[in-house]
Design an enzyme around this catalytic site. Structure first.
Site, PDB file in Angstrom:
ATOM      1  N   SER A 145     -33.543 -10.043 -37.350  1.00  0.00           N
ATOM      2  CA  SER A 145     -34.046 -10.875 -38.449  1.00  0.00           C
ATOM      3  C   SER A 145     -33.256 -10.524 -39.711  1.00  0.00           C
ATOM      4  O   SER A 145     -32.673  -9.433 -39.805  1.00  0.00           O
ATOM      5  CB  SER A 145     -35.527 -10.566 -38.679  1.00  0.00           C
ATOM      6  OG  SER A 145     -35.974 -11.100 -39.912  1.00  0.00           O
ATOM      7  N   TYR A 158     -43.051  -5.109 -39.401  1.00  0.00           N
ATOM      8  CA  TYR A 158     -42.020  -6.020 -38.883  1.00  0.00           C
ATOM      9  C   TYR A 158     -40.636  -5.609 -39.389  1.00  0.00           C
ATOM     10  O   TYR A 158     -39.675  -5.520 -38.617  1.00  0.00           O
ATOM     11  CB  TYR A 158     -42.362  -7.441 -39.334  1.00  0.00           C
ATOM     12  CG  TYR A 158     -41.438  -8.524 -38.829  1.00  0.00           C
ATOM     13  CD1 TYR A 158     -41.587  -9.053 -37.550  1.00  0.00           C
ATOM     14  CD2 TYR A 158     -40.421  -9.044 -39.635  1.00  0.00           C
ATOM     15  CE1 TYR A 158     -40.751 -10.074 -37.095  1.00  0.00           C
ATOM     16  CE2 TYR A 158     -39.590 -10.060 -39.191  1.00  0.00           C
ATOM     17  CZ  TYR A 158     -39.758 -10.569 -37.925  1.00  0.00           C
ATOM     18  OH  TYR A 158     -38.929 -11.576 -37.473  1.00  0.00           O
TER      19      TYR A 158
HETATM   20  P1  NAD Z   1     -42.436 -17.780 -31.870  1.00  0.00           P
HETATM   21  O1  NAD Z   1     -43.758 -17.235 -32.230  1.00  0.00           O
HETATM   22  O2  NAD Z   1     -42.243 -19.248 -31.898  1.00  0.00           O
HETATM   23  O3  NAD Z   1     -41.993 -17.266 -30.448  1.00  0.00           O
HETATM   24  C1  NAD Z   1     -42.100 -15.914 -30.105  1.00  0.00           C
HETATM   25  C2  NAD Z   1     -42.074 -15.804 -28.609  1.00  0.00           C
HETATM   26  O4  NAD Z   1     -42.264 -14.430 -28.238  1.00  0.00           O
HETATM   27  C3  NAD Z   1     -43.209 -16.599 -27.966  1.00  0.00           C
HETATM   28  O5  NAD Z   1     -42.719 -17.246 -26.815  1.00  0.00           O
HETATM   29  C4  NAD Z   1     -44.214 -15.511 -27.592  1.00  0.00           C
HETATM   30  O6  NAD Z   1     -45.039 -15.863 -26.505  1.00  0.00           O
HETATM   31  C5  NAD Z   1     -43.259 -14.384 -27.226  1.00  0.00           C
HETATM   32  N1  NAD Z   1     -43.912 -13.085 -27.176  1.00  0.00           N
HETATM   33  C6  NAD Z   1     -44.681 -12.485 -28.123  1.00  0.00           C
HETATM   34  N2  NAD Z   1     -45.145 -11.308 -27.662  1.00  0.00           N
HETATM   35  C7  NAD Z   1     -44.648 -11.165 -26.402  1.00  0.00           C
HETATM   36  C8  NAD Z   1     -44.751 -10.160 -25.415  1.00  0.00           C
HETATM   37  N3  NAD Z   1     -45.488  -9.045 -25.615  1.00  0.00           N
HETATM   38  N4  NAD Z   1     -44.099 -10.335 -24.238  1.00  0.00           N
HETATM   39  C9  NAD Z   1     -43.366 -11.443 -24.012  1.00  0.00           C
HETATM   40  N5  NAD Z   1     -43.242 -12.430 -24.905  1.00  0.00           N
HETATM   41  C10 NAD Z   1     -43.876 -12.291 -26.089  1.00  0.00           C
HETATM   42  O7  NAD Z   1     -41.378 -17.084 -32.837  1.00  0.00           O
HETATM   43  P2  NAD Z   1     -39.836 -17.382 -33.085  1.00  0.00           P
HETATM   44  O8  NAD Z   1     -39.689 -17.776 -34.488  1.00  0.00           O
HETATM   45  O9  NAD Z   1     -39.265 -18.244 -32.039  1.00  0.00           O
HETATM   46  O10 NAD Z   1     -39.274 -15.893 -32.972  1.00  0.00           O
HETATM   47  C11 NAD Z   1     -38.371 -15.473 -31.958  1.00  0.00           C
HETATM   48  C12 NAD Z   1     -37.667 -14.225 -32.437  1.00  0.00           C
HETATM   49  O11 NAD Z   1     -36.915 -14.540 -33.598  1.00  0.00           O
HETATM   50  C13 NAD Z   1     -38.617 -13.089 -32.818  1.00  0.00           C
HETATM   51  O12 NAD Z   1     -38.059 -11.857 -32.429  1.00  0.00           O
HETATM   52  C14 NAD Z   1     -38.673 -13.197 -34.328  1.00  0.00           C
HETATM   53  O13 NAD Z   1     -38.982 -11.969 -34.934  1.00  0.00           O
HETATM   54  C15 NAD Z   1     -37.250 -13.633 -34.626  1.00  0.00           C
HETATM   55  N6  NAD Z   1     -37.101 -14.285 -35.936  1.00  0.00           N
HETATM   56  C16 NAD Z   1     -37.663 -15.484 -36.212  1.00  0.00           C
HETATM   57  C17 NAD Z   1     -37.471 -16.046 -37.460  1.00  0.00           C
HETATM   58  C18 NAD Z   1     -38.037 -17.386 -37.841  1.00  0.00           C
HETATM   59  O14 NAD Z   1     -37.939 -17.769 -39.016  1.00  0.00           O
HETATM   60  N7  NAD Z   1     -38.633 -18.145 -36.946  1.00  0.00           N
HETATM   61  C19 NAD Z   1     -36.728 -15.379 -38.426  1.00  0.00           C
HETATM   62  C20 NAD Z   1     -36.176 -14.148 -38.115  1.00  0.00           C
HETATM   63  C21 NAD Z   1     -36.370 -13.611 -36.858  1.00  0.00           C
END
Ligand code: NAD
Length: 261
Positions: A145, A158
């Site tokens: 991130s 986080y």
């Molecule tokens: P999201 O909530 O849409 O998806 C997260 C996914 O992780 C979901 O499919 C959820 O079921 C899965 N998950 C959560 N806990 C789990 C576990 N214990 N075992 C297996 N799967 C699990 O979020 P996203 O935005 O798609 O995030 C994906 C990644 O990108 C994450 O690591 C998040 O920190 C990172 N991220 C997202 C953003 C953003 O703005 N969306 C920004 C920076 C980083």
């Protein structure tokens, strides 16, 4: 399209929605074979599989909690049983809990660290063991991130987890470079996924976030997936240990954008 990705086998954790889903579907477009991991949403994982197959890839959805060694092993086993090998492992699963740090419970701290950081360790360990045992090169991508770099008050667990992912990525990139195993991170900025749905539904919060992005817009999951495809492909063959920020410039100190300071 990256021709070398065709038929390669990938595991994508948290592949049922958001960024993970976009990565899984992009891999499908690359004609890869994909293990789509989910923890709670079987239906969405099944839809991801259908979408990948519709693009000419192959896929299977597999339940597993990334914070459990057995859950992660199940993903590796599925890749080998269904598709005969492993080439790319994407540690994408993640979640966040907002709380003033002095009120954050130990249970919530542990949950965020366990899924976001320990889950990355367990996934990477499984992939490394597979690559080492088969004397093959391999590719690991860790979804970090912008908050591996930017402090984030009320999200200390986080930010701590993502900061840990950064140095874990760099460390194992160095440790296994000699084995032909590349390890890189991706640092998304503000991306339109379910994790942000509530925040972005509120216009004031949406506008506040956009104001922190020099490119003046929220990113799309597909724009993050494009970076994952490049890192997975041989086009990035001399790249290891980086974080590829896909953030519209969010890490560029946007408060200085009009020459302030
Ligand atoms: P999201 O909530 O849409 O998806 C997260 C996914 O992780 C979901 O499919 C959820 O079921 C899965 N998950 C959560 N806990 C789990 C576990 N214990 N075992 C297996 N799967 C699990 O979020 P996203 O935005 O798609 O995030 C994906 C990644 O990108 C994450 O690591 C998040 O920190 C990172 N991220 C997202 C953003 C953003 O703005 N969306 C920004 C920076 C980083």
């Amino acid at each position: 399209m990256y021709k070398d990705l065709k038929n390669k086998v990938a595991v994508v954790t948290g592949g049922s929605k958001g960024i993970g889903r976009a990565v899984a579907e992009r891999f499908g477009k690359e004609q890869m074979r994909v293990v789509v991991n989910y923890n709670s949403d079987a239906q969405q994982a099944a839809e991801a599989v259908q979408a990948i197959e519709a693009q000419g890839g192959q896929a299977v959805s597999v339940h597993g909690d990334v914070s459990s060694e057995a859950g992660v092993q199940g993903l590796l086993d599925a890749a080998v049983q269904q598709f005969g090998r492993l080439d790319v492992w994407v540690n994408n699963a993640g979640m966040e809990i907002k709380s003033p740090t002095h009120e954050l419970s130990l249970a919530d701290w542990n949950k965020v660290i366990t899924i976001n950081e320990t889950g990355v360790f367990l996934g990477a360990k499984a992939a490394l063991n597979y690559f080492k045992a088969h004397h093959q090169s391999g590719n690991i991508i860790n979804m970090s991130s912008v908050h591996e770099q930017i402090p984030w008050p009320t999200f200390a667990s986080y930010a701590a987890a993502k900061g840990g992912v950064k140095l874990f990525t760099q460390t194992i990139a160095m440790e296994y470079a000699k084995d032909g195993i590349r390890v890189n991170g991706i640092g998304p900025g503000a991306i339109n996924t379910p994790i942000n749905a509530e925040k972005f539904a509120d216009k004031a919060q949406y506008d506040q976030t956009v104001a922190m992005v020099p490119m003046n817009r929220i990113g799309k999951p597909e724009e993050v997936a494009a970076g994952a495809a490049w890192l997975a492909s041989a086009e990035s063959s001399y790249v290891t240990g980086i974080t590829l920020f896909i953030d519209g410039g969010m890490t560029l100190y946007p408060a200085f954008k009009d020459g302030q300071g």
